[in-house]
Design a protein around this motif. Sequence first.
Motif, PDB file in Angstrom:
ATOM      1  N   ILE A  13       0.935  -1.076  -0.048  1.00 12.17           N
ATOM      2  CA  ILE A  13       0.080   0.219   0.088  1.00 12.17           C
ATOM      3  C   ILE A  13       0.723   1.228  -0.140  1.00 12.17           C
ATOM      4  N   LYS A  14       2.060   1.166   1.038  1.00 16.33           N
ATOM      5  CA  LYS A  14       2.890   2.232   0.928  1.00 16.33           C
ATOM      6  C   LYS A  14       3.538   2.642  -0.489  1.00 16.33           C
ATOM      7  N   TYR A 224     -19.115  -0.800  -1.120  1.00 16.19           N
ATOM      8  CA  TYR A 224     -17.675  -1.121  -1.946  1.00 16.19           C
ATOM      9  C   TYR A 224     -17.805  -0.922  -3.342  1.00 16.19           C
ATOM     10  N   SER A 225     -18.870  -0.430  -3.823  1.00 10.91           N
ATOM     11  CA  SER A 225     -18.852  -0.161  -5.084  1.00 10.91           C
ATOM     12  C   SER A 225     -18.078   0.742  -5.857  1.00 10.91           C
ATOM     13  N   GLN A 226     -17.872   1.772  -4.931  1.00  7.42           N
ATOM     14  CA  GLN A 226     -17.010   2.901  -5.273  1.00  7.42           C
ATOM     15  C   GLN A 226     -15.585   3.259  -4.450  1.00  7.42           C
ATOM     16  N   ALA A 227     -15.088   1.897  -4.271  1.00  5.64           N
ATOM     17  CA  ALA A 227     -14.049   1.746  -3.593  1.00  5.64           C
ATOM     18  C   ALA A 227     -12.954   2.660  -4.118  1.00  5.64           C
ATOM     19  N   HIS A 228     -12.796   2.940  -5.305  1.00  2.38           N
ATOM     20  CA  HIS A 228     -11.658   3.793  -5.916  1.00  2.38           C
ATOM     21  C   HIS A 228     -11.962   5.283  -5.479  1.00  2.38           C
ATOM     22  N   LEU A 229     -13.201   5.511  -5.621  1.00  2.00           N
ATOM     23  CA  LEU A 229     -13.450   7.071  -4.950  1.00  2.00           C
ATOM     24  C   LEU A 229     -13.383   7.159  -3.466  1.00  2.00           C
ATOM     25  N   LYS A 230     -13.358   6.143  -2.743  1.00  2.00           N
ATOM     26  CA  LYS A 230     -13.251   6.351  -1.335  1.00  2.00           C
ATOM     27  C   LYS A 230     -11.650   6.422  -1.072  1.00  2.00           C
ATOM     28  N   VAL A 231     -10.797   5.810  -1.929  1.00  2.00           N
ATOM     29  CA  VAL A 231      -9.359   5.984  -1.812  1.00  2.00           C
ATOM     30  C   VAL A 231      -8.787   7.253  -2.148  1.00  2.00           C
ATOM     31  N   GLU A 232      -9.503   8.063  -3.233  1.00  2.03           N
ATOM     32  CA  GLU A 232      -9.419   9.439  -3.503  1.00  2.03           C
ATOM     33  C   GLU A 232      -9.776  10.504  -2.702  1.00  2.03           C
ATOM     34  N   GLU A 233     -10.612   9.976  -1.900  1.00  2.63           N
ATOM     35  CA  GLU A 233     -11.472  10.990  -0.843  1.00  2.63           C
ATOM     36  C   GLU A 233     -10.252  10.916   0.512  1.00  2.63           C
ATOM     37  N   PHE A 234     -10.043   9.584   0.847  1.00  6.59           N
ATOM     38  CA  PHE A 234      -9.221   9.784   2.214  1.00  6.59           C
ATOM     39  C   PHE A 234      -7.769  10.303   1.763  1.00  6.59           C
ATOM     40  N   ARG A 235      -7.440   9.943   0.645  1.00  6.20           N
ATOM     41  CA  ARG A 235      -6.118  10.621   0.402  1.00  6.20           C
ATOM     42  C   ARG A 235      -6.026  12.035   0.293  1.00  6.20           C
ATOM     43  N   THR A 236      -7.099  12.678  -0.414  1.00  9.28           N
ATOM     44  CA  THR A 236      -7.228  14.056  -0.243  1.00  9.28           C
ATOM     45  C   THR A 236      -7.284  14.616   1.131  1.00  9.28           C
ATOM     46  N   GLN A 237      -8.085  13.993   1.945  1.00  7.37           N
ATOM     47  CA  GLN A 237      -8.223  14.399   3.290  1.00  7.37           C
ATOM     48  C   GLN A 237      -7.195  14.159   4.164  1.00  7.37           C
ATOM     49  N   LEU A 238      -6.398  13.292   3.780  1.00 11.73           N
ATOM     50  CA  LEU A 238      -4.971  13.049   4.505  1.00 11.73           C
ATOM     51  C   LEU A 238      -3.845  14.010   4.224  1.00 11.73           C
ATOM     52  N   GLU A 239      -3.999  14.480   2.807  1.00 14.75           N
ATOM     53  CA  GLU A 239      -3.000  15.868   2.422  1.00 14.75           C
ATOM     54  C   GLU A 239      -3.292  16.934   3.144  1.00 14.75           C
ATOM     55  N   ASN A 240      -4.686  17.231   3.145  1.00 10.13           N
ATOM     56  CA  ASN A 240      -5.070  18.387   3.850  1.00 10.13           C
ATOM     57  C   ASN A 240      -4.899  18.472   5.302  1.00 10.13           C
ATOM     58  N   LEU A 265      -7.158   5.013   4.569  1.00 10.57           N
ATOM     59  CA  LEU A 265      -6.537   5.010   3.147  1.00 10.57           C
ATOM     60  C   LEU A 265      -5.795   3.497   3.122  1.00 10.57           C
ATOM     61  N   ARG A 266      -5.287   2.821   4.138  1.00 11.19           N
ATOM     62  CA  ARG A 266      -4.857   1.489   3.819  1.00 11.19           C
ATOM     63  C   ARG A 266      -5.923   0.704   3.587  1.00 11.19           C
ATOM     64  N   HIS A 267      -6.978   0.638   4.352  1.00  8.86           N
ATOM     65  CA  HIS A 267      -8.189  -0.442   4.344  1.00  8.86           C
ATOM     66  C   HIS A 267      -8.619  -0.404   2.899  1.00  8.86           C
ATOM     67  N   TRP A 268      -8.941   0.975   2.582  1.00  2.75           N
ATOM     68  CA  TRP A 268      -9.691   0.967   1.090  1.00  2.75           C
ATOM     69  C   TRP A 268      -9.022   0.925   0.056  1.00  2.75           C
ATOM     70  N   SER A 269      -7.598   1.298   0.093  1.00  4.72           N
ATOM     71  CA  SER A 269      -6.741   0.576  -1.023  1.00  4.72           C
ATOM     72  C   SER A 269      -6.385  -0.750  -1.241  1.00  4.72           C
ATOM     73  N   ALA A 270      -6.636  -1.459  -0.043  1.00 10.76           N
ATOM     74  CA  ALA A 270      -6.514  -2.956  -0.098  1.00 10.76           C
ATOM     75  C   ALA A 270      -7.665  -3.688  -0.725  1.00 10.76           C
ATOM     76  N   ILE A 271      -9.011  -2.927  -0.300  1.00  9.71           N
ATOM     77  CA  ILE A 271     -10.395  -3.394  -1.167  1.00  9.71           C
ATOM     78  C   ILE A 271     -10.396  -3.187  -2.303  1.00  9.71           C
ATOM     79  N   GLU A 272      -9.865  -1.961  -2.885  1.00  6.20           N
ATOM     80  CA  GLU A 272      -9.888  -1.704  -4.157  1.00  6.20           C
ATOM     81  C   GLU A 272      -8.839  -2.533  -5.138  1.00  6.20           C
ATOM     82  N   ASP A 273      -7.728  -3.086  -4.498  1.00  9.19           N
ATOM     83  CA  ASP A 273      -6.950  -3.748  -5.157  1.00  9.19           C
ATOM     84  C   ASP A 273      -7.278  -5.399  -5.418  1.00  9.19           C
TER      85      ASP A 273
END
Length: 399
Positions: A13-14, A224-240, A265-273
């Motif tokens: 994930i990293k 879980y149908s929009q897992a890729h959107l969750k990844v982008e959402e939490f990535r943006t929140q983390l950067e903020n 972010l780790r959790h949803w990235s693993a689900i997406e993959d």
Amino acid sequence: MVAWNVRGLNDPIKIKETRVFLQQHGVDFCALFETRVRDHKASNVQKKLGNIWSWEDKYGFSPRGRIWIGWKPGVVSVNVVRKTEQCVMVQVASLEQNHVFSLIVVYGLHTIADRRQLWVDLREMVDNVDFPYLIIGDFNAVSRASDRINGTLVSEAETVDFSDFLMEVGVLEAPCSGAYYSWNNKGTVREAWESTGDTRKLKSVWKKLKAVKEALKRLHSTHYSQAHLKVEEFRTQLENVQTRMASSGDVELHQEEEEDLVNKLRHWSAIEDSILRQKARIRWLTMADANTRFFFNAIKVRKARNNITMLQTATGELVNTRDMIQAEIVGFYTKLMGTRAESLPSIDLYTIRTGRQLSYDARTMLSQSVTHAEIDQALFTIDDNKAPGLDRFNALFIF
């Protein structure tokens, strides 16, 4: 240009988040510190960051990959001038703008005594430089007390060597900005299963599995149908959050929120993959890489391969409509396999009795009953990430 202490780069994930960061920011040159990747694994991890990168490291001084220098050969050229235990000096040339400069990449050791050789090496490099130069990296040292925003108080002994070096060579500390982007190390099925049944055991299992499948479909559609959107959402929140940490200087105020977002972010990235792996029907072998683009492409290839858009008939005619393609396939296999016969000729018993036969031991072995141990061995060797069967359950769910 990026200098980044990644604090370990073995986690898939990293690796994925590092690759995404480099792509999103258009980085052409990077220096990664404290990768903690062993020498024999370095090339595999570097490939997962992208095939467009070339890499230089210094495993001759450390088995844990303390410094990695990466660049895009089509944009810049890099020549190594000198390596020491705590720094690497390279000459960098921009192929597009025809600029040449020297770059010293630093990752200092963790004690004042161990870092003393670093200041000696840096002075020698600066004295022999022929081009404009830049020094970047993680010195593991501070030049003033305000450089440390969390942890123990800074003593004068910690700052004196760094401050003296800056004064002697006449370099200026560039202002920094941006997020820290640091890493912190910190039932539906049961309800569906119990909701139905039958007096006949096999029919009961079938009904329960069907109920579970419907429940899991609803769960996937809802969460879980929009897992890729969750990844982008939490990535943006983390950067903020990390931007606020950098601007306010109060790490403790946002530390809990940052840790929570990193875990999400780790959790949803693993689900997406996981979703993409099963859609692509590719076994997760030695790659162990959260390589989203690879699996998206695999899904596209598989879909294109399984879709028939045109056929050529025996007469050379091209058919391209669904009904014509269907009729041609049915007609082809009807001619190939024939139709059901009213009777079949009997087998030639003489040929069977006088021809080659299995030995008695072979016949005995083939006629043995299948044992429970053999069934268990076959079932438990099915990979967890294999695509679901006709019942839409994979091996991980069943076993």
